[in-house]
Design an enzyme around this catalytic site. Sequence first.
Site, mmCIF file in Angstrom:
data_model
loop_
_atom_site.group_PDB
_atom_site.id
_atom_site.type_symbol
_atom_site.label_atom_id
_atom_site.label_comp_id
_atom_site.label_asym_id
_atom_site.label_seq_id
_atom_site.Cartn_x
_atom_site.Cartn_y
_atom_site.Cartn_z
ATOM 1 N N PHE A 69 1.703 5.526 8.757
ATOM 2 C CA PHE A 69 1.530 4.143 8.318
ATOM 3 C C PHE A 69 2.886 3.494 8.071
ATOM 4 C CE2 PHE A 69 -0.129 0.618 5.790
ATOM 5 C CZ PHE A 69 -1.324 0.344 6.442
ATOM 6 N N LEU A 70 3.819 4.247 7.480
ATOM 7 C CA LEU A 70 5.164 3.720 7.262
ATOM 8 C C LEU A 70 5.845 3.422 8.596
ATOM 9 C CD1 LEU A 70 6.461 6.031 4.376
ATOM 10 C CD2 LEU A 70 5.467 3.745 4.178
ATOM 11 N N THR A 71 5.674 4.320 9.554
ATOM 12 C CA THR A 71 6.264 4.109 10.873
ATOM 13 C C THR A 71 5.715 2.845 11.518
ATOM 14 O OG1 THR A 71 6.550 6.496 11.174
ATOM 15 C CG2 THR A 71 6.592 5.130 13.157
ATOM 16 N N LEU A 72 4.415 2.630 11.395
ATOM 17 C CA LEU A 72 3.784 1.445 11.968
ATOM 18 C C LEU A 72 4.328 0.169 11.336
ATOM 19 C CD1 LEU A 72 1.659 0.375 13.933
ATOM 20 C CD2 LEU A 72 -0.054 0.660 12.124
ATOM 21 N N GLN A 73 4.660 0.223 10.052
ATOM 22 C CA GLN A 73 5.187 -0.954 9.374
ATOM 23 C C GLN A 73 6.493 -1.423 9.993
ATOM 24 O OE1 GLN A 73 5.306 -0.963 5.100
ATOM 25 N NE2 GLN A 73 3.593 0.448 4.923
ATOM 26 N N SER B 5 2.616 -7.641 1.645
ATOM 27 C CA SER B 5 1.538 -6.921 2.321
ATOM 28 C C SER B 5 0.283 -6.907 1.439
ATOM 29 C CB SER B 5 2.020 -5.512 2.698
ATOM 30 O OG SER B 5 1.161 -4.891 3.615
ATOM 31 N N LEU B 6 -0.253 -5.733 1.092
ATOM 32 C CA LEU B 6 -1.397 -5.676 0.177
ATOM 33 C C LEU B 6 -1.064 -6.353 -1.146
ATOM 34 C CD1 LEU B 6 -4.191 -4.710 -0.722
ATOM 35 C CD2 LEU B 6 -3.180 -2.463 -1.196
ATOM 36 N N TRP C 189 0.825 -1.214 0.000
ATOM 37 C CA TRP C 189 0.000 0.000 0.000
ATOM 38 C C TRP C 189 0.856 1.261 0.000
ATOM 39 C CZ3 TRP C 189 -0.632 4.066 3.507
ATOM 40 C CH2 TRP C 189 -1.787 4.850 3.335
ATOM 41 N N HIS D 57 7.581 -5.605 9.443
ATOM 42 C CA HIS D 57 6.682 -5.764 8.302
ATOM 43 C C HIS D 57 7.405 -5.811 6.950
ATOM 44 C CE1 HIS D 57 2.763 -5.762 6.445
ATOM 45 N NE2 HIS D 57 3.045 -4.687 5.729
ATOM 46 N N ASP E 176 6.370 -8.020 13.429
ATOM 47 C CA ASP E 176 5.380 -7.320 12.608
ATOM 48 C C ASP E 176 4.140 -6.981 13.436
ATOM 49 O OD1 ASP E 176 3.739 -6.356 10.586
ATOM 50 O OD2 ASP E 176 4.189 -7.997 9.204
#
Length: 256
Positions: A143-147, A81-82, A20, A235, A207
């Site tokens: 979102f990138l940080t969460l990955q 991922s997606l 994503w 991730h 992850d």
Amino acid sequence: MTLWHETKGDGHDLVLVHGWGLHGDVWEPVLADLQQRFRVTRVDLPGHGRSREVPVGEGLSEWADEVLAVAPARAIWLGWSLGGMVAMRAALDAPERVDRLLAVATTPRFVTDADWPHAMAPDTLARFAGELRNDFRATVQQFLTLQLRGDPQARPLLRTLREAVFRHGEPHHEVLENGLSILGKVDLREELSRLGQPVRVISGRLDRLTHPEAGRALADALPRGDYHCLPRTAHAPFLSDPEHFLELTHDFAQAG
């Protein structure tokens, strides 16, 4: 109009499908090695990267169809991922086109329900979608940080992803919202018994987006699935631990 795609290298055909908000350049740290062993086709998904003018479509099947339209007649597919969901959808819809599949940090269902606990809460994903409309760049960065949360190499890898995400311009906001919608709606669990190709599922133990137990459950539900969990990655295992990731990829591709 077709997806941006690039094919280089020699050997068995290999299709790379990114996640994503990103694009095919995310594979660059492992690309040279893969191209020494495979004829690699990498794509930018609809609305992403250099495919910004390709119509997005509304669902996972449309995205899979767009990749199939530029993919070799038969290939190994590697989806992250997606992109792993896209690759599984292609393998289900066109099994004659997908020789075998590597599903990396992916899941048949991205959000939780009563019998699927190893996933993101639906309201958390909905919050991301709402924040995306209000503050596009900050939400993408979050979102990138969460990955990469929990990854020992999170700081340098985050710089790499932040630089990559806007390299070919900003993804269309509607594309990112559509991608989050797909993540919120898709549930491939009832179809997994039809996915008869060999499938290697690779998870990162750290992850927090696609929990490793979701990867294990995915592999267990597949007729010909196997499971590997890399202990020091989150991730993006192909960025965090490229050596072991490439070993798993080459070993799987060469298996009979």
